[in-house]
Scaffold this active site. Structure first.
Site, PDB file in Angstrom:
ATOM      1  N   HIS A 110      47.358  31.811  38.364  1.00  0.00           N
ATOM      2  CA  HIS A 110      46.291  32.685  38.865  1.00  0.00           C
ATOM      3  C   HIS A 110      44.984  32.502  38.089  1.00  0.00           C
ATOM      4  O   HIS A 110      44.000  33.172  38.356  1.00  0.00           O
ATOM      5  CB  HIS A 110      46.716  34.145  38.903  1.00  0.00           C
ATOM      6  CG  HIS A 110      47.451  34.598  37.675  1.00  0.00           C
ATOM      7  ND1 HIS A 110      46.852  34.652  36.453  1.00  0.00           N
ATOM      8  CD2 HIS A 110      48.738  34.981  37.507  1.00  0.00           C
ATOM      9  CE1 HIS A 110      47.755  35.077  35.563  1.00  0.00           C
ATOM     10  NE2 HIS A 110      48.897  35.266  36.160  1.00  0.00           N
ATOM     11  N   HIS A 111      44.972  31.575  37.123  1.00  0.00           N
ATOM     12  CA  HIS A 111      43.748  31.197  36.414  1.00  0.00           C
ATOM     13  C   HIS A 111      42.987  32.408  35.885  1.00  0.00           C
ATOM     14  O   HIS A 111      41.751  32.461  35.946  1.00  0.00           O
ATOM     15  CB  HIS A 111      42.849  30.350  37.316  1.00  0.00           C
ATOM     16  CG  HIS A 111      43.568  29.253  38.027  1.00  0.00           C
ATOM     17  ND1 HIS A 111      44.083  28.162  37.381  1.00  0.00           N
ATOM     18  CD2 HIS A 111      43.915  29.114  39.331  1.00  0.00           C
ATOM     19  CE1 HIS A 111      44.689  27.389  38.251  1.00  0.00           C
ATOM     20  NE2 HIS A 111      44.622  27.943  39.444  1.00  0.00           N
ATOM     21  N   CYS A 112      43.709  33.383  35.373  1.00  0.00           N
ATOM     22  CA  CYS A 112      43.097  34.600  34.822  1.00  0.00           C
ATOM     23  C   CYS A 112      42.273  35.348  35.877  1.00  0.00           C
ATOM     24  O   CYS A 112      41.304  36.033  35.531  1.00  0.00           O
ATOM     25  CB  CYS A 112      42.238  34.293  33.596  1.00  0.00           C
ATOM     26  SG  CYS A 112      43.114  33.386  32.337  1.00  0.00           S
ATOM     27  N   CYS A 113      42.622  35.194  37.153  1.00  0.00           N
ATOM     28  CA  CYS A 113      41.891  35.886  38.227  1.00  0.00           C
ATOM     29  C   CYS A 113      42.879  36.585  39.154  1.00  0.00           C
ATOM     30  O   CYS A 113      42.861  36.354  40.373  1.00  0.00           O
ATOM     31  CB  CYS A 113      41.080  34.900  39.055  1.00  0.00           C
ATOM     32  SG  CYS A 113      39.954  33.925  38.114  1.00  0.00           S
ATOM     33  N   MET A 114      43.741  37.403  38.605  1.00  0.00           N
ATOM     34  CA  MET A 114      44.766  38.043  39.441  1.00  0.00           C
ATOM     35  C   MET A 114      44.164  38.859  40.590  1.00  0.00           C
ATOM     36  O   MET A 114      44.660  38.781  41.710  1.00  0.00           O
ATOM     37  CB  MET A 114      45.701  38.888  38.583  1.00  0.00           C
ATOM     38  CG  MET A 114      46.632  38.041  37.737  1.00  0.00           C
ATOM     39  SD  MET A 114      47.646  39.025  36.637  1.00  0.00           S
ATOM     40  CE  MET A 114      49.122  39.189  37.612  1.00  0.00           C
TER      41      MET A 114
END
Lengths: 155, 144
Positions: A110-114
């Protein structure tokens, strides 16, 4: 760094010195200088051109792979040399593991973008990026590995 | 120069799936695509567990009566290993005494999955057991 210390009290130095206690990161500063030299030797325009070419080429190729949904602009005009995508029915970690087995390194998750993933209604994305050391052949290897990964899941 | 180096040497890296290393075996993919026991059921214990770094998520629902798991189900999403794992484990624990459920070891999960679990996938493989154990514990705390 401190300004003054007494038995009962201490006062701090002004910014930026108050945050710069100890030896400065000399090795890091020298290495950063070398990194700038390296980039200037190649030329930022050349890097940009290479990035754009590879991204454009990869986007064209990836569009031909069944089941792959590109996240973001579908051309290389409004994006940097990075492509996030999702495959319905395959979790990004499975995609990245299967690509890894073909020697292709990508990031999955999620690339720190939940919250963004929630809005997009996907568990995460797989993300491939390109740089000055990448070639069109690398993109071809990536596309072949991607097709192979999808075959494993029999989508 | 660098690109040439990588191209030249990438050929030496062993790639592809050997039979032993193939974690995407038929049974795993079957459970992932057609999970057993998916969806909320009538339950008296439930818990949500996640792997924060990768986003695998499992909510387990247990209906426990007379120390036995009468019914078990789950909801959630994640990689094939984590989701196939909970699909299989909910099958396995149905009808089991909760004391036996608590005795399930990590190795039993690896055996149940039937694939070689490498270090990066340990958390995916064990999320199911973590969730089931938490749900059992949750039930015991509330009922003792």
């Amino acid at each position: 760094m401190i300004r003054e210390v007494t038995l009962n009290d201490s006062t701090w130095n002004e910014i930026p010195w108050k945050f710069e206690g100890g030896t400065q990161n000399i090795a890091g500063v020298i290495a950063f200088g070398k990194a700038i030299e390296y980039l200037n030797d190649i030329g930022m325009n050349r890097i940009k051109k290479n990035d754009e070419e590879l991204t454009g080429y990869a986007l064209e190729q990836i569009k031909n792979v069944k089941n792959v949904k590109i996240i973001g602009p579908s051309d290389n005009k409004n994006r940097s040399a990075i492509i996030s995508f999702h495959i319905d029915g395959m979790h990004p970690h499975d995609v990245s593991e299967l690509l890894d087995r073909e020697g292709v390194a990508v990031r999955g998750g999620h690339h720190c973008c939940m919250p963004l993933m929630k809005v997009l209604k996907i568990p995460g994305t797989t993300r491939a990026s390109f740089y000055i050391y990448n070639t069109k052949e690398d993109v071809d290897v990536f596309i072949e590995a991607l097709k192979k990964a999808i075959e494993v899941f029999k989508l | 120069m660098n690109a040439e180096y990588f191209m030249k040497h990438s050929g030496e890296i062993e790639t592809g799936l050997s039979e032993e290393d193939n974690i995407y075996k038929e049974n795993i993919l079957d459970h992932y695509k057609n999970p057993h026991n998916k969806g909320e059921i009538k339950h008296n214990s439930s818990i949500r567990e996640l792997n924060p770094t990768c986003g695998d998520e499992i909510t387990v629902f247990l209906e426990i009566k007379d120390s036995k798991v009468k019914d078990a189900s789950f909801t959630g999403h994640g990689c094939a290993i984590s989701q196939a794992g909970i699909s299989m484990l909910t099958d396995k624990i149905k009808g089991m005494n909760i004391n036996d459920v608590k005795k399930i070891k990590n190795e039993d999960i690896y055996k149940m999955l039937g694939i070689k679990i490498t270090v990066p996938r340990i958390r995916c493989a064990l999320l199911s057991l973590k969730a089931v154990n938490s749900a059992v514990k949750n039930y015991e705390i509330r009922n003792n």
